[in-house]
Enzyme design. Structure first.
Site, PDB file in Angstrom:
ATOM      1  N   GLY A  53       0.773  -1.254   0.097  1.00 22.35           N
ATOM      2  CA  GLY A  53       0.064   0.090   0.021  1.00 22.35           C
ATOM      3  C   GLY A  53       1.075   1.149   0.070  1.00 22.35           C
ATOM      4  N   ALA A  54       0.686   2.061  -0.980  1.00 21.39           N
ATOM      5  CA  ALA A  54       1.741   3.195  -1.286  1.00 21.39           C
ATOM      6  C   ALA A  54       1.870   4.224   0.292  1.00 21.39           C
ATOM      7  CB  ALA A  54       0.939   4.201  -2.208  1.00 21.39           C
ATOM      8  N   ARG A  95      10.220  -1.164  -4.410  1.00 21.16           N
ATOM      9  CA  ARG A  95       9.236  -1.275  -5.551  1.00 21.16           C
ATOM     10  C   ARG A  95       9.050   0.185  -6.217  1.00 21.16           C
ATOM     11  NH1 ARG A  95       3.870  -3.377  -3.197  1.00 21.16           N
ATOM     12  NH2 ARG A  95       3.326  -3.819  -5.340  1.00 21.16           N
ATOM     13  N   ASP A 238      -1.412   4.796  -6.161  1.00 18.35           N
ATOM     14  CA  ASP A 238      -0.066   4.684  -5.920  1.00 18.35           C
ATOM     15  C   ASP A 238       0.837   5.676  -6.645  1.00 18.35           C
ATOM     16  OD1 ASP A 238      -1.010   1.875  -5.881  1.00 18.35           O
ATOM     17  OD2 ASP A 238       1.102   1.817  -4.923  1.00 18.35           O
ATOM     18  N   LYS A 249      -3.876  -0.343  -8.146  1.00 16.95           N
ATOM     19  CA  LYS A 249      -3.662  -1.834  -8.474  1.00 16.95           C
ATOM     20  C   LYS A 249      -4.426  -2.224  -9.777  1.00 16.95           C
ATOM     21  CE  LYS A 249      -2.212  -4.120  -6.496  1.00 16.95           C
ATOM     22  NZ  LYS A 249      -0.961  -4.720  -6.729  1.00 16.95           N
TER      23      LYS A 249
HETATM   24  O1  MRU Z   1       0.448  -4.092  -4.494  1.00 13.91           O
HETATM   25  P1  MRU Z   1       0.059  -3.193  -3.389  1.00 13.91           P
HETATM   26  O2  MRU Z   1      -0.902  -4.161  -2.454  1.00 13.91           O
HETATM   27  O3  MRU Z   1       0.977  -2.637  -2.694  1.00 13.91           O
HETATM   28  O4  MRU Z   1      -1.040  -2.355  -4.047  1.00 13.91           O
HETATM   29  C1  MRU Z   1      -1.734  -1.299  -3.160  1.00 13.91           C
HETATM   30  C2  MRU Z   1      -2.408  -0.484  -4.141  1.00 13.91           C
HETATM   31  O5  MRU Z   1      -2.658  -0.603  -5.225  1.00 13.91           O
HETATM   32  C3  MRU Z   1      -3.420   0.457  -3.325  1.00 13.91           C
HETATM   33  O6  MRU Z   1      -4.658   0.780  -3.902  1.00 13.91           O
HETATM   34  C4  MRU Z   1      -2.471   1.876  -3.287  1.00 13.91           C
HETATM   35  O7  MRU Z   1      -1.374   1.561  -2.897  1.00 13.91           O
HETATM   36  C5  MRU Z   1      -3.268   2.791  -2.325  1.00 13.91           C
HETATM   37  S1  MRU Z   1      -3.255   2.437  -0.682  1.00 13.91           S
HETATM   38  C6  MRU Z   1      -4.045   3.556   0.169  1.00 13.91           C
END
Ligand code: MRU
Length: 344
Positions: A53-54, A95, A238, A249
């Protein structure tokens, strides 16, 4: 976030000399924390998606820099800054898509560059501040987003943009939490293949707050929009380019295209730290490709000479498919879009 049994669960917990990271790969079956005392460990926890999660990635990285300074300032006086720099690079390589990671590292780097004398306490406080600011931003976005949507609406979310993905409260799930206080009709969550952030994390997180949700297969989204009354899709981000294109995502773009066809509105909820003002459009956003094995695990043929997998884990939704972007500083509404024109 409190579990039904009262136990408090946090994605990240600063312990003073170490960082505790909830291993989200084990959820919802088990609550397992890993504890890190060095930046390398934190970088690995991001790369392996123990923390994800970002915003949570950015916060973890900030604590990673704090651990690095604590380790190198005391042990290698003269060249401690070089050692910290190499840790920062390792964290930056964990990442590629979430801009919050680079935003947090840059912020920490600037403080190190400017500081004279022992920087340890200042840098720890800076990481704690990034964490606290994120929680406050989420609460503000929750209120703003809920205000825009209003009572008694049906919403859908994708991936997990909740307390687990942030410092606490969540972005998209923050809006759903705030809507729940006002009165919400129904919440749908997409399972979010291949990592199942929706099925494993989102419905579990909402259940801890006694917020009922209905899980759907990702491929059921079009039919849901055709046959049920869905008002809003609410997602996190993100990276948001300066023109409003949103990386999130994989599957978010599909949902936005479907939403347009069915007259459903799309809300992106993200703190200002997710906006990359230097990136003009979403075309330049690096999309992370993860291992083929994440997909091939569910495939019965395991001969990689005849079956391969393509596994981009983010996509970019063009700004014109987004009805509103909610940040802690205010809401940007897409006035050109039918159906949102009349919202205040
Ligand atoms: O691969 P992830 O689980 O890190 O992806 C997370 C997402 O795409 C979330 O929607 C995004 O980071 C926002 S979290 C507040």
């Amino acid at each position: 976030m409190n579990l039904n049994n009262g136990l408090e669960v946090k994605a990240l917990e600063w312990m003073g000399t170490s960082l505790k990271v909830l291993d989200q790969r084990s959820l919802p079956e088990a609550i397992i924390y890993d504890e890190y005392t060095d930046a390398g460990g934190v970088a690995k926890s991001i790369a392996t998606m123990r923390v994800r999660g970002a915003p949570a990635i950015g916060i973890a990285a900030a604590y990673g820099v704090a651990l690095s300074v604590m380790m190198h300032y005391s042990s290698s006086e003269g060249n401690w800054k070089n050692n910290v720099l190499s840790d920062i690079q390792q964290l930056a390589n964990s990442r590629p898509t979430a801009v919050n990671l680079f935003w947090a590292l840059e912020k920490m780097q600037l403080i190190i560059n400017k500081h004279i004398g022992d920087p340890t306490q200042t840098i720890i406080q800076a990481a704690i501040q990034i964490h606290t600011d994120d929680i406050n931003a989420n609460q503000a976005m929750g209120e703003l987003g809920a205000d825009l949507i209003g009572i008694d609406k049906t919403v859908m979310t994708h991936c997990n943009a909740g307390a687990l993905a942030t410092g606490g409260y969540g972005t998209a799930l923050g809006v759903i939490r705030s809507l729940h206080k006002l009165g919400i009709k129904k919440v749908y969550a997409g399972e979010t293949r291949p990592w199942l952030q929706g099925a494993r994390l989102t419905v579990w997180e909402l259940a801890q707050d006694q917020i009922a949700s209905t899980l759907i297969a990702d491929s059921a989204a079009a039919w849901l929009m055709k046959t049920a009354e869905l008002d809003w899709i609410i997602v996190g981000a993100d990276r948001i380019a300066a023109n409003g294109d949103v990386a999130n995502k994989i599957g978010t773009y599909s949902l936005a295209v479907l939403a347009k066809q069915h007259g459903v509105k799309v809300m992106v909820v993200a703190p200002v730290s997710t906006i990359d003002f230097e990136m003009e459009t979403g075309e330049d956003i690096t999309i992370e490709q993860r291992k083929q094995t994440e997909l091939l695990a569910d495939c019965y043929i395991n001969d990689d000479s005849v079956v391969s997998a393509w596994n981009p884990v983010f996509d970019v939704t063009p700004a014109d498919l987004i009805s509103a972007i909610v940040t802690e500083k205010g809401v940007v509404i897409n006035l050109a879009e039918n159906g949102v024109r009349h919202l205040k």
